[in-house]
Design a protein around this motif. Structure first.
Motif, PDB file in Angstrom:
ATOM      1  N   ALA A   1       0.400  -1.334   0.270  1.00 56.75           N
ATOM      2  CA  ALA A   1      -0.137   0.063   0.225  1.00 56.75           C
ATOM      3  C   ALA A   1       0.505   0.902   0.064  1.00 56.75           C
ATOM      4  O   ALA A   1       0.605   2.170  -0.581  1.00 56.75           O
TER       5      ALA A   1
ATOM      6  N   LEU B   1       2.281   1.148  -3.269  1.00 59.35           N
ATOM      7  CA  LEU B   1       1.461   2.026  -4.710  1.00 59.35           C
ATOM      8  C   LEU B   1       0.933   3.581  -4.792  1.00 59.35           C
ATOM      9  O   LEU B   1       1.106   4.472  -5.365  1.00 59.35           O
ATOM     10  N   SER B   2       0.947   5.000  -3.041  1.00 60.55           N
ATOM     11  CA  SER B   2       0.811   5.224  -2.942  1.00 60.55           C
ATOM     12  C   SER B   2       2.258   6.172  -3.795  1.00 60.55           C
ATOM     13  O   SER B   2       2.472   7.330  -4.310  1.00 60.55           O
TER      14      SER B   2
ATOM     15  N   ASP C   1       2.071   5.894  -7.524  1.00 58.33           N
ATOM     16  CA  ASP C   1       0.601   6.047  -8.390  1.00 58.33           C
ATOM     17  C   ASP C   1       1.100   7.336  -8.417  1.00 58.33           C
ATOM     18  O   ASP C   1       1.475   8.659  -7.641  1.00 58.33           O
TER      19      ASP C   1
ATOM     20  N   ALA D   1      -4.127  -4.882  -6.533  1.00 60.46           N
ATOM     21  CA  ALA D   1      -5.073  -3.550  -5.572  1.00 60.46           C
ATOM     22  C   ALA D   1      -4.956  -2.394  -6.905  1.00 60.46           C
ATOM     23  O   ALA D   1      -6.186  -2.190  -7.069  1.00 60.46           O
ATOM     24  N   PHE D   2      -4.028  -1.798  -7.816  1.00 56.53           N
ATOM     25  CA  PHE D   2      -4.252  -1.389  -9.335  1.00 56.53           C
ATOM     26  C   PHE D   2      -5.579  -2.018  -9.453  1.00 56.53           C
ATOM     27  O   PHE D   2      -6.289  -0.898  -9.891  1.00 56.53           O
TER      28      PHE D   2
ATOM     29  N   LEU E   1      -8.070  -3.892  -8.757  1.00 52.08           N
ATOM     30  CA  LEU E   1      -9.501  -3.473  -8.241  1.00 52.08           C
ATOM     31  C   LEU E   1      -9.622  -2.150  -8.282  1.00 52.08           C
ATOM     32  O   LEU E   1     -10.717  -1.658  -7.751  1.00 52.08           O
ATOM     33  N   ARG E   2      -9.018  -1.386  -7.880  1.00 56.03           N
ATOM     34  CA  ARG E   2      -9.234  -0.107  -7.959  1.00 56.03           C
ATOM     35  C   ARG E   2     -10.008   0.455  -9.251  1.00 56.03           C
ATOM     36  O   ARG E   2     -10.946   1.412  -9.040  1.00 56.03           O
ATOM     37  N   LEU E   3      -9.152  -0.094 -10.026  1.00 53.26           N
ATOM     38  CA  LEU E   3     -10.335   0.225 -11.683  1.00 53.26           C
ATOM     39  C   LEU E   3     -10.820  -0.345 -11.498  1.00 53.26           C
ATOM     40  O   LEU E   3     -11.981   0.031 -12.642  1.00 53.26           O
ATOM     41  N   GLY E   4     -11.521  -1.302 -10.722  1.00 55.92           N
ATOM     42  CA  GLY E   4     -13.178  -1.779 -11.190  1.00 55.92           C
ATOM     43  C   GLY E   4     -13.076  -3.034 -11.092  1.00 55.92           C
ATOM     44  O   GLY E   4     -13.922  -3.767 -11.480  1.00 55.92           O
TER      45      GLY E   4
END
Length: 316
Positions: free
Chosen positions: A235, A238-239, A242, A266-267, A269-272
């Motif tokens: 996490a 990722l921050s 990004d 995680a990326f 999942l964040r995109l949907g």
């Protein structure tokens, strides 16, 4: 004061530990089987003494003859035991992912709905035996650390108080309390993978020793602790990578694979991308955009999501 029998005392202690930080309402998800019935009886005793309201939800999947009567019987027992509110959730089970996955999805959707309406924590009756079976199934399916970590003792609104107790303890508690559990015929139906595994667990224990189930469950706990640390580090990474418009390819490619693949998952999942459909193969294809780049085209993810490598970024 009469001494509480040993198995019932053990289940109550397990519930007491888990609800110590709860507030308001706890709901027991109860099928009427020995595990969830023992959990419900313990919660009916422990929760009011902890200043909590204790309720119960039983889900009727409609997959077996007499399921509605079974659900009504569980609900009637729960009300007599002092649990409130008590709800019967009748669900329609689809076909996506096979019968076990479809029933699980419908069940959790019903539990989520009840928990949302009642602002409640949900207690699940999974035991150490269930954890051992989960780990063994994950091994058989070639799962990574996330799968080998098994079921979490606490995740979101859900709590599993009985993960450290064997299934024999819940059966003994029901016997001590004079409760008659429902025997789910699916538990012995060879059409279900977990049912087939359960029939083999005793034989495996005779071959590998009596600590077989305990050791598998212990493995889940050890792997879960490692995963939690790696997820926390991912996490943070990722921050860092990004940019707001995508992920910095050079910075992410330089990270260790254990962190890099977690960031990519995680990326996605964040995109949907739906977690239930996102596989290791999808993550590996994303990783190839970083570590095996030779001008290939975009990666297509579940949920109609496309990820490209352009101008030094991974972006949709």
């Amino acid at each position: 004061m009469a001494r509480v029998p040993g198995a019932t005392a053990a289940v109550r202690r397990a519930v007491r530990r888990v609800v110590a930080d709860a507030d308001g309402t706890v709901l027991v998800a109860c099928s009427g089987g020995a595990d969830s019935l023992a959990l419900a009886a313990a919660t009916a005793f422990v929760a009011p003494r902890a200043g909590l309201r204790a309720g119960l939800v039983t889900v009727d999947h409609g997959l077996q003859e007499g399921s509605a009567a079974r659900a009504a019987g569980v609900a009637g027992w729960a009300r007599a035991a002092g649990l409130a509110p008590v709800e019967v959730a009748t669900v329609a089970v689809g076909r996506a992912g096979g019968p076990e996955a479809a029933a699980r999805s419908a069940r959790y959707a019903a539990l989520d709905d009840a928990a949302d309406r009642l602002d409640a924590v949900v207690l699940l009756g999974h035991t150490r035996d269930d954890q051992a079976e989960t780990v063994l199934l994950a091994l058989a399916r070639g799962a990574g650390p996330r799968g080998l970590a098994g079921m979490a003792a606490a995740r979101g609104r859900y709590r599993r108080p009985l993960l450290d107790l064997p299934r024999a303890t819940t059966a003994a508690s029901c016997a001590e309390l004079g409760l008659i559990p429902w025997e789910d015929p699916h538990n012995t139906d060879p059409a279900y993978a977990r049912s087939r595994l359960r029939s083999a667990m005793d034989e495996l224990e005779s071959l590998l020793g009596k600590g077989f189930r305990t050791n598998l469950a212990r493995t889940a706990g050890l792997v879960a602790a490692d995963c939690a640390l790696l997820d926390e580090q991912a996490a943070t990474l990722l921050s860092t990578v990004d940019t707001g418009t995508g992920l910095d390819v050079a910075a992410l490619a330089a990270a260790p694979a254990a962190l890099r693949t977690r960031v990519l998952r995680a990326f996605a999942l964040r995109l949907g991308a739906p977690g239930s459909a996102l596989t290791a193969a999808h993550v590996a294809s994303l990783d190839a955009l970083l570590t095996d780049w030779h001008g290939q085209g975009p990666v297509y993810l579940p949920g109609a999501i496309t990820v490209h490598r352009r101008a030094g970024l991974l972006s949709p």
